[in-house]
Design a protein around this motif. Structure first.
Motif, PDB file in Angstrom:
ATOM      1  N   LEU A 186       4.533   3.648  -2.230  1.00 54.32           N
ATOM      2  CA  LEU A 186       4.550   2.812  -1.033  1.00 54.32           C
ATOM      3  C   LEU A 186       5.854   2.999  -0.243  1.00 54.32           C
ATOM      4  N   GLN A 230      -0.179  -3.874   3.318  1.00 49.38           N
ATOM      5  CA  GLN A 230      -0.249  -4.943   4.319  1.00 49.38           C
ATOM      6  C   GLN A 230       0.902  -5.938   4.123  1.00 49.38           C
ATOM      7  N   LEU A 231       1.206  -6.219   2.866  1.00 50.05           N
ATOM      8  CA  LEU A 231       2.333  -7.117   2.575  1.00 50.05           C
ATOM      9  C   LEU A 231       3.636  -6.503   3.097  1.00 50.05           C
ATOM     10  N   LYS A 232       3.810  -5.227   2.855  1.00 51.96           N
ATOM     11  CA  LYS A 232       5.024  -4.539   3.318  1.00 51.96           C
ATOM     12  C   LYS A 232       5.123  -4.566   4.850  1.00 51.96           C
ATOM     13  N   ARG A 271       7.809  -8.116  -5.045  1.00 48.48           N
ATOM     14  CA  ARG A 271       6.555  -7.926  -4.305  1.00 48.48           C
ATOM     15  C   ARG A 271       5.353  -8.370  -5.135  1.00 48.48           C
ATOM     16  N   PHE A 331      -5.265 -11.112   2.887  1.00 47.99           N
ATOM     17  CA  PHE A 331      -4.941  -9.704   3.092  1.00 47.99           C
ATOM     18  C   PHE A 331      -6.088  -8.988   3.811  1.00 47.99           C
ATOM     19  N   HIS A 355      10.268  -4.317  -6.626  1.00 43.06           N
ATOM     20  CA  HIS A 355       8.895  -4.163  -7.093  1.00 43.06           C
ATOM     21  C   HIS A 355       8.383  -5.441  -7.758  1.00 43.06           C
ATOM     22  N   GLU A 357      -5.690  -2.221  -4.139  1.00 39.60           N
ATOM     23  CA  GLU A 357      -4.340  -2.662  -4.531  1.00 39.60           C
ATOM     24  C   GLU A 357      -3.298  -2.058  -3.562  1.00 39.60           C
ATOM     25  N   ILE A 407       3.430 -15.946   3.423  1.00 40.18           N
ATOM     26  CA  ILE A 407       4.592 -15.169   2.977  1.00 40.18           C
ATOM     27  C   ILE A 407       5.847 -16.034   3.033  1.00 40.18           C
ATOM     28  N   ARG A 433       2.787 -11.249  -3.999  1.00 43.05           N
ATOM     29  CA  ARG A 433       1.347 -10.985  -3.931  1.00 43.05           C
ATOM     30  C   ARG A 433       0.569 -12.023  -4.753  1.00 43.05           C
ATOM     31  N   GLN A 493      -5.688 -13.811  -1.929  1.00 43.32           N
ATOM     32  CA  GLN A 493      -6.168 -12.458  -1.595  1.00 43.32           C
ATOM     33  C   GLN A 493      -6.919 -12.388  -0.258  1.00 43.32           C
ATOM     34  N   ASP A 520      12.640  -4.824   2.627  1.00 36.21           N
ATOM     35  CA  ASP A 520      11.359  -4.893   3.344  1.00 36.21           C
ATOM     36  C   ASP A 520      11.500  -5.542   4.723  1.00 36.21           C
ATOM     37  N   LYS A 544      -3.793  -0.975  -0.471  1.00 33.94           N
ATOM     38  CA  LYS A 544      -3.925  -1.551   0.878  1.00 33.94           C
ATOM     39  C   LYS A 544      -3.298  -2.946   0.938  1.00 33.94           C
ATOM     40  N   THR A 545      -3.459  -3.700  -0.127  1.00 30.67           N
ATOM     41  CA  THR A 545      -2.891  -5.054  -0.172  1.00 30.67           C
ATOM     42  C   THR A 545      -1.367  -5.003  -0.083  1.00 30.67           C
ATOM     43  N   PHE A 546      -0.765  -4.142  -0.901  1.00 31.19           N
ATOM     44  CA  PHE A 546       0.695  -4.044  -0.872  1.00 31.19           C
ATOM     45  C   PHE A 546       1.209  -3.443   0.434  1.00 31.19           C
ATOM     46  N   GLN A 548       4.421   1.283  -6.224  1.00 28.92           N
ATOM     47  CA  GLN A 548       5.484   0.760  -5.362  1.00 28.92           C
ATOM     48  C   GLN A 548       6.390   1.886  -4.853  1.00 28.92           C
TER      49      GLN A 548
END
Lengths: 98, 173
Positions: A28, A59-61, B157, B169, B154, A53, B110, B161, B166, B129, A55-57, A25
């Motif tokens: 990131l 993309q979420l960000k 998030r 994503f 952290h 992991e 989300i 997630r 999954q 964010d 790439k997933t975070f 994190q």
């Protein structure tokens, strides 16, 4: 000597999955120092699971940052008009008291 | 240049450009958009009154401190806030989204997930964010240490997630 330096350099750059998991994190958010960043980066390039992991975070960000445009324009306009009036009224008030 | 003109100029220079940020932060502190707008208005009034005493350094941090103190004072005068009303949140989150690159399914997931995680995590996610504040600015807005902002962010998030399927994503699995 150069082989030893190279070997030690490679060893110094390696992090395991657990270490990367703890630092992911911060990585990131670009909050790690250069040395840590390089080690995390090196691991992410080699480890498919941690790479996924990351790439997933990431993309979420990015998806969260995309929500930044969602503020209603009318509310912002009203607040800007309010600040203009605030300054004007203060000015008028000072003129009256002069 | 009169004192009042200087006050106006300072206000224009340091405050007006931060209205978006103030409103976004206010929305994370109070559940109803109308209350957030009132909160920003009160903050603007206080900022205007004290602008001449402001040293000009870190205007956003200065404004976020005023916003937080104003929010605390308003809270003392009023009844405790109701739980977040999802419909009022929709009013803010949905209008005029034009970015064609947004993955609508992920975005919807989300949105749902944000409503499910604890308030303290949602707040920092919305400030950092979504709102683009630094850890330090978010800490200023919430009156907590920057380290706490980071740990809440952290954990928040991680919770988001875990609530989002999954496959949404980008087909990464």
């Amino acid at each position: 000597m150069s082989f030893l330096s190279s070997f030690l350099g490679t060893r110094a750059k390696s992090y395991d999955c657990k270490q990367v998991g703890k630092l992911l994190q911060e990585y990131l958010d670009d909050q790690t120092n250069e040395a840590v960043r390089a080690k995390v980066q090196a691991h992410l390039m080699m480890c498919a699971d941690c790479g996924l992991e990351y790439k997933t975070f990431l993309q979420l960000k990015h998806a969260l940052a995309d929500r930044r445009n969602a503020l209603p324009e009318d509310a912002i306009q009203r607040l800007q008009q309010f600040s203009t009036k605030l300054a004007e009224q203060s000015h008028e008030h000072s003129d009256e008291t002069d | 240049v009169s004192a009042e003109e200087t006050q106006e100029e300072l206000f224009q220079l340091h405050v007006v450009g931060e209205i978006d940020v103030l409103y976004r932060v206010a929305l994370s502190l109070t559940p109803r958009p109308a209350d957030a707008e009132d909160l920003v208005q009160d903050t603007l009034i206080r900022a205007f009154r004290s602008i001449e005493r402001f040293d000009g350094r870190h205007p956003r941090a200065w404004l976020l401190t005023i916003l937080r103190n104003t929010h605390i004072n308003r809270g003392r005068r009023r009844r405790p806030e109701l739980l977040r009303d999802p419909s009022s949140h929709d009013e803010v989150a949905s209008p005029n989204r034009t970015d064609s690159n947004i993955d609508l399914q992920l975005d919807a997931a989300i949105e749902r997930a944000l409503q499910q995680i604890p308030e303290m995590f949602r707040q920092v996610i919305e400030l950092v964010d979504v709102g683009g504040l630094s850890y330090q600015e978010a800490a200023q807005a919430l009156g907590i240490p920057a380290g706490t902002v980071m740990s809440r962010l952290h954990r928040g998030r991680q919770q988001l997630r875990s609530l989002i399927p999954q496959p949404l994503f980008g087909g990464t699995q």
